[in-house]
Design an enzyme around this catalytic site. Structure first.
Site: not given
Length: 396
Positions: A229, A279, A352
């Site tokens: 972030q 991931e 987001c």
């Protein structure tokens, strides 16, 4: 053609929205809700038009004289309170149109409007007067030279003159081959963390460069080119919020499946009974394993797989809480439906992008009910923001 328009709302992206006499919507960049403006039409479509702000006839009480100047800064002329309110209305509109949520949108934490970014990417451009280094302006792609960045943290701004000098030296001295290679790379990335200081490199990758970040009281190692972030203060609050919400039901649903887990920040910060992280980026998974080892999380396992292509290998039991933090494009095709059909008692969706989030939630909410929606202004003065949605499985 110049028209007078009353701006009804500030829509996602920052434009002011009004209506023409024929019912068509008009978008006016630089105008805010409640203002009356004189605008010149610059683009016409069948259902909407775009206008250029010519004159402010009636100003919003929240309008201010903006001092920040950089591509992407669209709220410099609105108070920070006004910006946060506008973004929460935009989020509510996305959820309402999708018929997903009509409740309150809370804001657990508010950071600072400026000097928050711990990572910036600048491009360079040759000019007749020399070289420029800064942000690329859309849609022209012209480089806006940046000597001071109002969005970057103080530590990056303090180092910026030294970095600019070094980059320009590399572009103008030495062998022609090296200079051309650097010019072709096209950009400079600068990152800062409290534990690692400022690091920078030219091109997409920074081989062997790592940073240590602190989130929710834990230290995470991250590859310099990897995702983390960009607003450490708000990012910390977001992770803590997920961990605190999870703690309420940890005694019942203590296992965690962390999809799109990156270097493992959410899952490892939640201190679950068992943790599985998935991931697609192998570098990120290598660091997630390294972080688990350094934090003593022997209950954690991480896998380098593309979530959407490996659903048959993912098991979600009735005691497993799911965390999803997909990229801006949202989850891959089939993943929302997979989650909707799962036995997970709770899901935390971190996003987001409200458009892709509502698309995904529309599928998930066939079997789940939204418990809460929380707004985090991760990217102040720009169009974007972060959302945390907590969902619980419907009783059968």
């Amino acid at each position: 053609m110049t028209l007078t328009v009353k701006i009804a709302k500030t829509v996602y992206g920052g434009d002011g929205l009004g209506r023409l006499g024929d019912g068509r919507v008009i978008f006016v960049p630089g105008a805010f809700e409640g203002e009356t403006v004189k605008t010149e039409i610059v683009e016409e479509k069948k259902k909407f038009v775009r206008g250029r702000l010519v004159e402010l006839l009636e100003k919003s009480p929240e309008r201010i004289e903006g001092a920040e100047n950089a591509p992407g800064i669209i709220y410099s002329n609105l108070t920070f309170d006004g910006e946060c309110r506008a973004k929460k209305v935009q989020l509510k509109d996305f959820l309402s149109r999708a018929r997903l949520w009509e409740g309150e949108i809370t804001e657990p934490f508010r950071g600072h409007p400026l000097n928050y970014r711990n990572k910036v990417v600048y491009h360079f451009e040759r000019r007749a007067s020399g070289w420029a280094l800064g942000y690329r302006e859309e849609p022209s792609h012209k480089i806006v030279d940046v000597e001071y960045d109002p969005l970057a943290v103080k530590e990056i701004n303090d180092k910026l003159p030294e970095i600019r000098k070094a980059v320009f030296a590399l572009l103008t001295t030495g062998s022609m081959k090296i200079r051309k290679d650097i010019e072709r790379s096209g950009n400079v990335t600068i990152r800062w963390s409290e534990k690692s200081g400022v690091k920078w490199w030219i091109g997409e990758k920074a081989e062997g460069v790592t940073l240590k970040e602190v989130t929710a009281g834990k230290t995470f190692e991250v590859p310099a080119g990897g995702f983390y972030q960009v607003n450490p203060e708000v990012g910390d609050a977001l992770v803590k919020e997920v961990a605190a919400d999870f703690a309420r039901t940890k005694d019942k649903f203590g296992n965690v499946l962390d999809l799109y887990c990156g270097v493992g920040v959410f899952g490892l910060s939640m201190n679950p009974v068992k943790l599985i992280g998935i991931e697609s980026g192998r570098d990120a998974i290598d660091f997630a394993k390294r972080n688990a080892a350094s934090l003593g999380a022997t209950n954690a396992k991480f896998f380098a797989e593309q979530v959407g292509k490996n659903l048959k290998n993912i098991f979600i039991g009735p005691y497993t809480t799911v965390v999803v933090d997909p990229p801006r494009g949202g989850m891959e095709k089939g993943v929302p439906e997979f989650l909707a059909a799962s036995k997970a008692p709770r899901i935390f969706y971190v996003s987001c992008d409200p458009a892709t989030m509502t698309r995904d939630l529309s599928a998930i909410c066939r079997s789940y009910t939204i418990e809460s929606v929380k707004f985090f202004n991760m990217f102040p003065r720009t169009a974007r923001f972060e959302t945390l949605v907590s969902l619980k499985r419907n009783m059968v």
